[in-house]
Design an enzyme around this catalytic site. Structure first.
Site, PDB file in Angstrom:
ATOM      1  N   ARG A 240       0.854  -1.180   0.000  1.00 27.08           N
ATOM      2  CA  ARG A 240       0.000   0.000   0.000  1.00 27.08           C
ATOM      3  C   ARG A 240       0.891   1.232   0.000  1.00 27.08           C
ATOM      4  O   ARG A 240       1.998   1.213   0.541  1.00 27.08           O
ATOM      5  CB  ARG A 240      -0.907   0.017   1.239  1.00 27.08           C
ATOM      6  CG  ARG A 240      -2.075  -0.968   1.190  1.00 27.08           C
ATOM      7  CD  ARG A 240      -3.099  -0.550   0.142  1.00 27.08           C
ATOM      8  NE  ARG A 240      -4.294  -1.398   0.145  1.00 27.08           N
ATOM      9  CZ  ARG A 240      -4.460  -2.443  -0.640  1.00 27.08           C
ATOM     10  NH1 ARG A 240      -3.496  -2.789  -1.479  1.00 27.08           N
ATOM     11  NH2 ARG A 240      -5.592  -3.143  -0.614  1.00 27.08           N
ATOM     12  N   GLU A 269      -4.705   7.748  -4.870  1.00 30.96           N
ATOM     13  CA  GLU A 269      -5.000   7.138  -6.162  1.00 30.96           C
ATOM     14  C   GLU A 269      -6.357   7.630  -6.661  1.00 30.96           C
ATOM     15  O   GLU A 269      -7.312   7.688  -5.880  1.00 30.96           O
ATOM     16  CB  GLU A 269      -4.997   5.610  -6.046  1.00 30.96           C
ATOM     17  CG  GLU A 269      -3.638   5.034  -5.691  1.00 30.96           C
ATOM     18  CD  GLU A 269      -3.623   3.501  -5.642  1.00 30.96           C
ATOM     19  OE1 GLU A 269      -4.676   2.882  -5.941  1.00 30.96           O
ATOM     20  OE2 GLU A 269      -2.584   2.931  -5.292  1.00 30.96           O
ATOM     21  N   HIS A 288      -1.493   0.696 -10.207  1.00 28.93           N
ATOM     22  CA  HIS A 288      -2.131  -0.279  -9.307  1.00 28.93           C
ATOM     23  C   HIS A 288      -2.775  -1.418 -10.101  1.00 28.93           C
ATOM     24  O   HIS A 288      -3.964  -1.715  -9.958  1.00 28.93           O
ATOM     25  CB  HIS A 288      -3.167   0.398  -8.401  1.00 28.93           C
ATOM     26  CG  HIS A 288      -3.391  -0.358  -7.119  1.00 28.93           C
ATOM     27  ND1 HIS A 288      -3.786   0.248  -5.949  1.00 28.93           N
ATOM     28  CD2 HIS A 288      -3.259  -1.678  -6.812  1.00 28.93           C
ATOM     29  CE1 HIS A 288      -3.905  -0.659  -4.987  1.00 28.93           C
ATOM     30  NE2 HIS A 288      -3.582  -1.833  -5.490  1.00 28.93           N
TER      31      HIS A 288
END
Length: 330
Positions: A240, A269, A288
């Site tokens: 993360r 994000e 991601h």
């Protein structure tokens, strides 16, 4: 029994296919399954639901979900579902641990190879239509080999364990940091506890972050940790974004204090266009996508269907999260 399904995560939306819903309803005729795509419908739907499946349960709906007994998240990371009222409750939480044990380790290998072989520099040279062999070979201190290099993996869940096996198969020297260093990891020559973090970082040529996000792991890669790393070492983050102190990492990359970074997860994000990560020449950024696989939704549904069968039968569920630790305890 009522199940509510709602899959929305930032810009990504998904819904269980009608044929899969029909199959589940036929298999479990006593279970009402409601699949939603409109967030506005959630409060009413959850008011009498016992089960929720999706990526994130909306915390604002928790107080009104009086009959809720089980939340299943299709993520491996569970931090978004661990709001205080949920943690304090008797509601059980399960996750998707294990579903990414192929895709994410393979993505890590891709990032390591891109950085070691200077493929990011080769892509820039290609964009200039320039035949610059020496520019690729010499960039960032030169091309490196994975064979014989030192791989440090921070985290020994399904992803970290799978990566340890892959690293060992590539003849890398693998060491793993985990909360319980007494538990071996196949493929790793050594397993160390949190107290050995800085020594492990100093040893590594590649540092891979594969930890869950918890109070203990937030900002674990800070200025002290980066200072411990070799100037020739690379950092890979598929955990993360909050595990890394961004200001410290950007500074280290700019100064050449570490050779480079492969980053797939970020504190914010989508990553803002103003982020320095986009323009740092020694950073490889992916949006991601390390967890993506063509089989992701198939595997997600398979795991949930198996757990739903178990839940109806009163059996132990797979991937039960320890809400105090923030991950599935072994």
């Amino acid at each position: 029994m009522k199940v509510v399904s709602f899959f929305q995560l930032k810009e990504v939306r998904w819904a269980i296919a009608p044929q899969d819903l029909d199959a589940m309803r036929a298999e479990l005729p006593g279970v009402e399954i409601v699949s939603l795509e409109d967030e506005a419908e959630l409060p009413a739907a959850l008011s009498d639901a016992e089960v929720f499946v999706g990526w994130t349960f909306p915390a604002t709906c928790f107080a009104g979900a009086k009959r809720l007994r089980w939340i299943h998240t299709a993520n491996a990371g569970v931090e978004a579902n661990l709001f205080p009222a949920m943690v304090a409750s008797d509601v059980m939480l399960t996750n998707a641990a294990g579903l990414h044990s192929v895709s994410i380790p393979e993505h890590v290998l891709g990032l390591m190879l891109a950085l070691a072989r200077n493929l990011h520099e080769a892509a820039r040279i290609q964009a200039r239509a320039s035949w610059d062999r020496f520019g690729v070979i010499a960039y960032g201190g030169g091309i490196k080999e994975l064979d014989g290099s030192n791989l440090a993996i921070l985290g020994a869940g399904a992803i970290g364990a799978a990566l340890a096996r892959l690293g060992a198969a590539l003849n890398m020297n693998v060491r793993v940091l985990r909360r319980r260093p007494d538990k071996p990891v196949p493929g790793a020559e050594a397993v160390v506890g949190p107290a050995g973090k800085l020594e492990l970082l100093a040893w590594a040529d590649f540092v891979v972050l594969a930890t869950p996000l918890t109070a203990e792991t937030e900002n674990m890669i800070d200025r002290e940790a980066l200072a411990a790393m070799r100037a020739s070492a690379y950092l890979i983050n598929v955990a993360r974004g909050e595990v890394v102190d961004d200001a410290a990492l950007v500074d280290a990359l700019r100064r050449g204090a570490i050779a480079g970074a492969g980053l797939d997860t970020f504190r914010e994000e989508p990553l803002p266009s103003s982020s320095p990560y986009w323009t740092l020449p020694n950073a490889v950024v992916t949006p991601h996508v390390s967890g993506y696989t063509p089989k992701y939704f198939e595997r997600t549904l398979e795991l949930f269907r198996d757990n739903l069968r178990r839940f109806v039968a009163g059996e132990r569920l797979r991937n039960v999260v320890d809400k105090r630790l923030g991950y599935v305890a072994e």
